[in-house]
Write a protein that holds these residues in place. Structure first.
Motif, PDB file in Angstrom:
ATOM      1  N   LEU A 177       0.721  -1.221   0.049  1.00  0.00           N
ATOM      2  CA  LEU A 177      -0.056  -0.134   0.021  1.00  0.00           C
ATOM      3  C   LEU A 177       0.927   1.302   0.008  1.00  0.00           C
ATOM      4  O   LEU A 177       0.619   2.178  -0.874  1.00  0.00           O
ATOM      5  CB  LEU A 177      -1.015   0.078   1.144  1.00  0.00           C
ATOM      6  CG  LEU A 177      -1.797   1.106   1.485  1.00  0.00           C
ATOM      7  CD1 LEU A 177      -2.589   1.545   0.373  1.00  0.00           C
ATOM      8  CD2 LEU A 177      -2.623   1.213   2.861  1.00  0.00           C
ATOM      9  N   GLU A 178       1.820   1.357   0.799  1.00  0.00           N
ATOM     10  CA  GLU A 178       2.892   2.471   0.936  1.00  0.00           C
ATOM     11  C   GLU A 178       3.390   2.577  -0.576  1.00  0.00           C
ATOM     12  O   GLU A 178       3.674   3.840  -0.933  1.00  0.00           O
ATOM     13  CB  GLU A 178       3.789   2.230   2.014  1.00  0.00           C
ATOM     14  CG  GLU A 178       3.171   2.130   3.396  1.00  0.00           C
ATOM     15  CD  GLU A 178       4.562   1.904   4.502  1.00  0.00           C
ATOM     16  OE1 GLU A 178       5.421   1.287   4.096  1.00  0.00           O
ATOM     17  OE2 GLU A 178       4.076   1.888   5.586  1.00  0.00           O
ATOM     18  N   LYS A 179       3.801   1.785  -1.023  1.00  0.00           N
ATOM     19  CA  LYS A 179       4.286   1.605  -2.436  1.00  0.00           C
ATOM     20  C   LYS A 179       3.452   2.521  -3.414  1.00  0.00           C
ATOM     21  O   LYS A 179       3.561   3.211  -4.249  1.00  0.00           O
ATOM     22  CB  LYS A 179       4.758   0.372  -3.097  1.00  0.00           C
ATOM     23  CG  LYS A 179       5.990  -0.325  -2.232  1.00  0.00           C
ATOM     24  CD  LYS A 179       7.280   0.227  -2.852  1.00  0.00           C
ATOM     25  CE  LYS A 179       8.423  -0.444  -2.376  1.00  0.00           C
ATOM     26  NZ  LYS A 179      10.016   0.309  -2.854  1.00  0.00           N
ATOM     27  N   ILE A 184       2.331  -2.439  -9.659  1.00  0.00           N
ATOM     28  CA  ILE A 184       1.825  -3.824 -10.125  1.00  0.00           C
ATOM     29  C   ILE A 184       2.146  -4.501  -8.957  1.00  0.00           C
ATOM     30  O   ILE A 184       3.302  -4.928  -8.414  1.00  0.00           O
ATOM     31  CB  ILE A 184       2.496  -4.293 -11.010  1.00  0.00           C
ATOM     32  CG1 ILE A 184       2.063  -3.363 -12.465  1.00  0.00           C
ATOM     33  CG2 ILE A 184       1.914  -5.501 -11.574  1.00  0.00           C
ATOM     34  CD1 ILE A 184       2.931  -3.622 -13.686  1.00  0.00           C
ATOM     35  N   VAL A 185       1.041  -5.064  -8.271  1.00  0.00           N
ATOM     36  CA  VAL A 185       1.322  -6.013  -7.000  1.00  0.00           C
ATOM     37  C   VAL A 185       1.392  -7.290  -7.593  1.00  0.00           C
ATOM     38  O   VAL A 185       0.394  -7.737  -8.103  1.00  0.00           O
ATOM     39  CB  VAL A 185       0.206  -5.830  -5.881  1.00  0.00           C
ATOM     40  CG1 VAL A 185       0.303  -7.044  -4.804  1.00  0.00           C
ATOM     41  CG2 VAL A 185       0.336  -4.437  -5.283  1.00  0.00           C
ATOM     42  N   TYR A 186       2.448  -7.951  -7.423  1.00  0.00           N
ATOM     43  CA  TYR A 186       2.699  -9.382  -7.896  1.00  0.00           C
ATOM     44  C   TYR A 186       2.687 -10.401  -6.611  1.00  0.00           C
ATOM     45  O   TYR A 186       3.785 -10.191  -6.008  1.00  0.00           O
ATOM     46  CB  TYR A 186       4.033  -9.443  -8.788  1.00  0.00           C
ATOM     47  CG  TYR A 186       4.539 -10.902  -8.974  1.00  0.00           C
ATOM     48  CD1 TYR A 186       3.957 -11.879  -8.914  1.00  0.00           C
ATOM     49  CD2 TYR A 186       5.827 -11.202  -8.913  1.00  0.00           C
ATOM     50  CE1 TYR A 186       4.153 -13.184  -9.272  1.00  0.00           C
ATOM     51  CE2 TYR A 186       6.268 -12.478  -9.184  1.00  0.00           C
ATOM     52  CZ  TYR A 186       5.671 -13.362  -9.075  1.00  0.00           C
ATOM     53  OH  TYR A 186       6.407 -14.759  -9.211  1.00  0.00           O
ATOM     54  N   LEU A 187       1.524 -11.046  -6.349  1.00  0.00           N
ATOM     55  CA  LEU A 187       1.482 -11.999  -5.167  1.00  0.00           C
ATOM     56  C   LEU A 187       0.788 -12.984  -5.456  1.00  0.00           C
ATOM     57  O   LEU A 187      -0.091 -12.902  -6.341  1.00  0.00           O
ATOM     58  CB  LEU A 187       0.994 -11.278  -3.994  1.00  0.00           C
ATOM     59  CG  LEU A 187       1.642  -9.965  -3.416  1.00  0.00           C
ATOM     60  CD1 LEU A 187       0.710  -9.202  -2.340  1.00  0.00           C
ATOM     61  CD2 LEU A 187       2.831 -10.396  -2.690  1.00  0.00           C
ATOM     62  N   LYS A 222       5.823   0.143 -11.459  1.00  0.00           N
ATOM     63  CA  LYS A 222       6.854  -0.719 -10.722  1.00  0.00           C
ATOM     64  C   LYS A 222       6.264  -1.909 -10.236  1.00  0.00           C
ATOM     65  O   LYS A 222       5.200  -1.866  -9.500  1.00  0.00           O
ATOM     66  CB  LYS A 222       7.788  -0.090  -9.786  1.00  0.00           C
ATOM     67  CG  LYS A 222       8.635   1.023 -10.589  1.00  0.00           C
ATOM     68  CD  LYS A 222       9.483   0.117 -11.579  1.00  0.00           C
ATOM     69  CE  LYS A 222      10.755  -0.594 -11.121  1.00  0.00           C
ATOM     70  NZ  LYS A 222      11.325  -1.336 -11.991  1.00  0.00           N
ATOM     71  N   VAL A 223       6.802  -3.105 -10.378  1.00  0.00           N
ATOM     72  CA  VAL A 223       6.295  -4.461  -9.587  1.00  0.00           C
ATOM     73  C   VAL A 223       6.663  -4.308  -8.250  1.00  0.00           C
ATOM     74  O   VAL A 223       7.898  -4.229  -7.941  1.00  0.00           O
ATOM     75  CB  VAL A 223       6.760  -5.645 -10.534  1.00  0.00           C
ATOM     76  CG1 VAL A 223       6.544  -7.023  -9.590  1.00  0.00           C
ATOM     77  CG2 VAL A 223       6.168  -5.671 -11.925  1.00  0.00           C
TER      78      VAL A 223
END
Length: 1261
Positions: free
Chosen positions: A35-37, A44-47, A220-221
């Protein structure tokens, strides 16, 4: 305290983490970090699947909510790649935020929304959840703009590549806005379980793909440093290989089966050619058969003979919802099912009768080819988990047909070993099957509850429907790419769960690829982390791509989008069953030239461009879009004009209409009670005459009004009905008279008394009605209905009868002064006291002991209390004995003669008599009345006079209606028609009157259509038939006509209720129920609202049409046009010369001289004859137009002329029969027969095989 293990899918477990005020205290460490990012930069959240990516998106929206909360004009868009995800993600947002969330997908009709509709949505909602194609379309048409979007979320953002809508949004709009001088772009937030979507056998290529995604999304990922961070919260499954030794069906059996299926398909298609079917139907059947044969062959090769037979059987059953017959005709559906049924029986012949299925038998039947070793491997693998008490297993397959047959097969075999239940879930991309979203959700819900143990699924469950975590995932077919692998593996997230990958022994390429997928996740994470500080690279400038932008709106069309826009435009052009308009391309690659031919109904007929051969088709379409916009065929939002008009039409239907509408009462019968010593009344004689002799006779009655009525009302005739037949009523003016206040009050007292008794059949309400007689406040019904003398006296008013009302107000012992009888035998006892027989023999009396009212007709001098009463059931007894037994009344004056009484008359609607009322009226009888039991209400008044008054409510109902019609007629200037014709036009069938509006409505409808069509044909020279029809439909729709009618307050004049005498308002009586409200009309002064009633919108529209018909039938076309102009339908009926395209050589195309002799008409413009004979399928450049525009006009002309002829030639035709005759005359079959009889069909220019066949069939041998 944080849970160390997550046993449920995080996408459905947000509730455990989110607080209504702030989710942050409940978020996991990596979610807070992500979230901070995302707050600082596009991310891009890669999880992995189930790690709670949606929670991060929700926290981000909560953080940015202050930017787009209403009334802010800004909003956020949440994009999802599949329709099934729209409601799922929207529900999560609604559940865990207070934001206003709107949902959108294609089947909602959003493709046809305009800018105002989208503005309504944006004004209402703060977050719009939709599929990307919808946003792309809205941006291209500039219905939505990127600078109004504060946060743009891409769910499953790995789809953003190539020509996917995700990529188009970013390339066409985001990056162009980003590079502009006034850049204002939304925050980008992407979510994925795998940033790479490729077969990706080379691990070194992963960073390149990730970098391309970052560049495209300008983001950014973000990912966790290692799986161990996630493993604290999300269990990971253990991947393993399950090998099987491939053993297909014997080649001889396969060859034989395939040959038989091919022969069967060939025979089926040959049989179709012998039938008289449209080519489109045959082609549709061929395509479906090809897909079905392909699916059956796949099952044969991969799953075995038994599974192929199951596939054919499933396709042949109508009970299954997986077969998408689409818009196929019933014959086509039946034909395909017949083929599938025959194919099923053919394959069944290769299966031994009644095989007993078990694991052992399965192995033996592999050799026979009934099933494959791959099926055996699957069953054995599942049975290895029999010890699990609550198994949750998902089997992933590539083909939908495999999911269906495996579900059927497993439900047959597994119950032998356990109680597991299997269902399948599949999308509808194949075109053969369609499983409803409702069914998919139900299956997943049953899986969550444990009612279903195994789901056989296509990739829809990889990133589609939200499924609870399971403990076993089986890859029946190898994952097609690394993204599919990671997502399917992520479904197995219960502790100690397994992920089995079935691989054919010796298939090293597949095994190697899957091994790289297993290590690929780690490699992608490492590459993303190692480049986390490398800034995003700018997207290469794609300025070389041509585009067209509308400056006024910002709407844009590019080379990529131009082709679909042209096809969409053509799909909105007029079509029929023989011709579907579509663009036609003539491409010369050698010269780099493309010629685009558009349908004849299009304003742009031909576009020719020269361009790079790789984009020839797109360049032609882009140029066509530009020219169509210049011609007005594409709006400033680059939407087909047809769609814009259809949208306007749809909005018309949403206009609010209140069905509670006023019912007017004529002002001629209303006034303020006069305080002057004298009041002038204009009197009209109401004379009734029966066509048959009657036992009772009609007396003349005078109608007195405060104003003089118009001639066609004050001197009119009409007809009433009762059980004896028809009654002619004549109204004629007799003059004006000045009445004193006392005389007016006396008249009112008389008529209130008589009418209240006639209406109520009692005196219960009489005193209350008379109490308000002297009230002088406000307006009220002010007209008189008084008896006439029938003689040439000083006054025509029979004051003797009117003064009979004063009898009850004098002392009861006062005698009748003028009585000629002198002896005591003429004096009788009544409830009031002693009265002479001359008072009682013609009176209105009331008997309290039974509550009845009677009118007397003489004295029965031979009957008294001692006379014998003969009764059928109880025998003979005296009247005295009867009254004692029946009423417990002792008659005291036994020697006094009885009165000859008749039950008071029952009031009916004599404008229309029903059978029931006829019989009831016919049963009335005279009775014998003891005078001492009677109250005298009125005297003297004859039975004939009371009988005449019983018809007055119906008479006044007709006069009131005529006055209402007259007041409406006064509103319409410059045109005169009889009032009775206006009354017919405003009288609906519900009134059950002697006439109603339907015939006039039919006539008016045809003229309205004709007038509007001619107006549009003359006004819009370049509009095609579809556009003209849409505009016409809007102009003559019920909504529009009702709106016009209400603007002129027509709704108050409409009569739509059957007259009920019980509800008739008694003149002169003051009552809250009779309260009148003034309603000002600009043209004719005031009308009074008597009440409010329910009036449908269609009824108002029907009355507008019937009034057009009334003015047309009485005053001609100019009168009808004058009324249309008054009501608001503005049409120009003047004929002007239409500028036509350059003259064509008609003689070369049709036999002009023969056609002119056949039609007995000489054409000034021969090209019109060619146009009238040209079908839309005849696409040659020499003929610029087809007959559709002329058909639009001609259809309305024919309809009008035939309707006018029928109405004029058969004036006594019932409305229903008139409508039926018109329908029988104006239909395609009738026109076709006329055309064939005249040999016109031989001269039709067309290029449709289906049309040729249908013409041949119509002509016959």
């Amino acid at each position: 305290m944080m849970m160390m293990m997550c046993t449920d899918d995080m996408e459905t477990d947000i509730a455990d983490q989110v607080s209504a005020s702030s989710p942050l205290p409940f978020a996991r460490s990596y979610q807070v970090e992500a979230l901070e990012k995302a707050m600082k930069q596009n991310t891009i959240v890669y999880l992995e699947t189930g790690s709670g990516k949606t929670l991060i998106a929700i926290m981000l929206l909560r953080s940015y909510a202050y930017l787009f909360r209403k009334p802010s004009p800004c909003f956020t868009v949440f994009l999802v790649p599949q329709v099934v995800l729209v409601t799922q993600q929207a529900e999560a947002l609604k559940r865990h935020t207070d934001l206003k969330v709107g949902v959108y997908w294609g089947s909602m009709g959003v493709d046809y929304w305009d800018a105002s509709t989208w503005k309504q949505e944006v004004d209402k909602y703060e977050v719009l959840v939709m599929t990307p194609a919808i946003l792309l379309n809205a941006l291209r048409h500039s219905f939505l703009t990127l600078n109004m979007i504060k946060v743009l979320i891409f769910d499953e953002c790995h789809h953003a590549r190539g020509n996917h809508a995700y990529a188009c949004i970013l390339k066409e709009f985001y990056h162009k806005e980003l590079n502009s001088a006034t850049s204002f772009v939304p925050r980008i937030f992407g979510m994925t379980a795998s940033p790479v979507k490729t077969k990706g056998e080379n691990l070194d290529s992963y960073w390149k793909k990730i970098s391309e995604l970052e560049t495209l999304m300008n983001s950014k990922v973000y990912t966790c440093e290692s799986e161990s961070v996630l493993a604290r919260f999300v269990p990971f499954s253990t991947p393993s290989f399950k090998y099987y030794q491939h053993m297909g069906i014997p080649s001889s059996k396969r060859a034989g089966l395939v040959a038989e299926l091919e022969k069967l398909a060939t025979e089926h298609l040959l049989a179709l050619e012998t039938l008289d079917l449209k080519s489109s139907t045959v082609n549709s059947i061929k395509k479906r058969l090809s897909k079905i044969c392909s699916s059956i062959t796949y099952c044969l090769d991969e799953l075995g003979i038994f599974m192929a037979q199951k596939a054919a059987q499933l396709f042949s059953t109508s009970q299954n919802d997986f077969v998408l017959w689409g818009q196929l005709e019933k014959f086509s559906e039946t034909s395909i099912k017949k083929f599938c049924s025959t194919a099923s029986q053919t394959i069944l012949a290769y299966i031994p009768d009644g095989p007993t299925w078990s694991v052992a038998n399965i192995k033996r039947n592999v050799e026979a080819g009934l099933i494959t070793s791959k099926i055996v491997c699957l069953v054995e693998s599942l049975l290895d988990y029999s010890s699990l008490e609550k198994i949750r297993c998902i089997i992933f397959v590539q083909r939908v047909i495999a999911a269906m047959v495996l579900e059927s097969f497993l439900n047959e075999i597994l119950p032998t070993y356990n109680s597991w239940k299997t269902e399948y879930v599949a999308g509808n991309n194949s075109g053969l099957q369609s499983q409803s979203r409702k069914k998919q959700f139900e299956t997943v819900e049953d899986f969550r509850k444990g009612l279903v143990n195994i789901i056989v699924s296509t990739s829809i469950l990889e990133e589609g429907l939200d499924v609870q975590s399971c403990n076993l995932v089986v890859g029946f077919d190898p994952a097609s790419n690394i993204c599919s692998f990671i997502q399917s593996q992520g479904r197995a997230r219960m502790p100690n769960s397994d992920y089995l990958m079935m691989v054919k022994s010796g298939d090293m390429p597949t095994q190697s690829r899957l091994m790289k997928y297993i290590s690929g996740g780690k490699r992608m994470r490492e590459d993303s982390l190692s480049h986390s500080h490398v800034p995003c690279q700018p997207l290469p400038n794609d300025s070389s791509e041509d585009f067209f932008r509308v400056n006024s709106t910002g709407a844009i069309v590019t080379l990529r989008s131009s082709v679909s826009l042209i096809y969409f435009y053509c799909s909105r052009l007029p079509s029929d069953e023989y011709f579907k308009p579509a663009p036609r391309f003539d491409i010369d690659e050698d010269r780099g030239i493309c010629t685009l031919y558009l349908p004849k109904s299009c304003q742009v007929k031909e576009v020719r461009v020269q361009a790079n051969k790789s984009v020839l088709k797109q360049s032609a379409c882009l140029e066509a879009c530009i020219q169509l916009h210049q011609a007005g065929a594409l709006t400033n939002h680059l939407v087909p004009d047809m769609v814009l008009k259809e949208t306007v039409q749809q909005k018309l239907g949403k206009i609010h209409y209140d069905p509670e509408q006023p019912s007017y009462f004529p002002p001629e019968l209303v006034s303020q009670f006069s305080a002057l010593p004298q009041t002038t009344y204009h009197f009209y004689s109401i004379r009734m005459k029966s066509e048959f002799p009657r036992s009772l006779h009609f007396n003349d009655i005078l109608l007195g009004t405060r104003v003089e009525l118009e001639a066609d009302i004050g001197n009119t005739c009409f007809r009433l009905e009762d059980h004896l037949g028809s009654i002619a009523v004549r109204l004629s003016y007799v003059g004006s008279f000045d009445l004193t206040q006392d005389e007016v009050l006396l008249c009112r007292r008389f008529q209130i008394t008589l009418f209240r008794v006639l209406l109520d059949h009692s005196v219960e309400n009489l005193m209350a009605a008379l109490d308000g007689l002297h009230l002088r406040d406000g307006v009220a019904l002010d007209y008189l209905l008084v008896p006439s003398t029938h003689e040439q006296k000083a006054s025509l008013i029979d004051w003797e009868v009117i003064r009979s009302v004063n009898l009850t107000s004098h002392k009861p012992w006062e005698r009748h002064a003028d009585c000629s009888a002198k002896d005591a035998s003429c004096i009788l006892h009544t409830k009031e006291g002693l009265f002479c027989t001359c008072v009682l023999q013609n009176a209105l009396v009331y008997t309290p002991h039974n509550g009845y009212v009677y009118c007397t007709r003489g004295i029965l001098s031979n009957l008294n209390a001692n006379s014998i009463l003969t009764r059928r059931k109880s025998g003979d007894e005296s009247y005295m004995e009867y009254y004692e037994k029946r009423h417990e009344i002792r008659l005291n004056f036994v020697d006094e003669p009885f009165l000859n009484g008749r039950h008071i008359f029952t009031l009916h609607n004599h404008l229309h008599m029903t059978r029931k009322k006829k019989e009831k009226e016919h049963d009335r009888e005279f009775v014998e009345l003891p005078p001492e039991l009677c109250h005298v209400i009125l005297s003297p008044i004859s039975v004939d006079m009371i009988y005449s008054y019983k018809f007055m409510p119906s008479v006044m109902q007709r006069i009131e209606s005529l006055l209402i019609a007259f007041n409406l007629k006064k509103n319409i200037p410059k045109v005169y028609i009889p009032t009775i014709k206006v009354l017919e036009a405003i009288t609906t069938k519900k009134c059950q009157d002697q006439f109603h509006l339907e015939s006039l409505e039919t006539l008016g409808d045809s003229f309205l259509k004709y007038a509007v069509c001619q107006h549009l044909f003359q006004s819009y020279h370049s509009h095609h038939e579809g556009l003209l029809s849409t505009i016409k439909d809007g102009m003559i729709s019920n909504v529009t006509l009702c709106k016009f009618g209400c603007n002129q307050k027509l709704q108050g004049f409409i009569r739509n209720e059957c007259f009920e005498p019980k509800g008739w308002m008694v003149p002169g009586q003051s009552s809250a129920a009779y309260a009148l409200v003034n309603d000002y009309l600009s043209e004719s002064g005031n009308m009074y609202i008597a009440k409010r009633r329910n009036l449908k919108r269609k009824t108002v529209a029907d009355v507008v049409e019937s009034l057009i018909g009334a003015y047309l039938s009485e005053g001609g076309e100019l009168a009808a046009l004058a009324f249309m102009n008054w009501v608001g339908i503005k049409v120009d009926f003047t004929t002007t010369v239409i500028h036509r395209e350059p003259s064509i050589q008609a003689e070369k195309l049709v036999n002009v001289s023969y056609m002119e002799s056949l039609l007995n008409y000489k054409f000034k413009d021969k090209s019109l004859l060619v146009e009238a004979l040209t079908h839309g399928s005849y696409m040659i450049p020499e003929i610029p137009r087809c007959y559709q525009r002329l058909e639009f006009l001609g259809d309305s002309v024919l309809d009008y002329l035939i309707t006018k002829h029928l109405y004029g030639e058969y004036p006594n035709l019932s409305p229903g029969l008139l409508t039926d005759m018109r329908s029988a005359s104006v239909n395609n079959e009738c026109y076709a027969q006329v055309a064939v009889k005249s040999n016109l069909h031989k001269h039709v220019l067309h290029a449709s095989h289906d049309l040729h066949k249908h013409i041949s069939r119509t002509v016959g041998p």
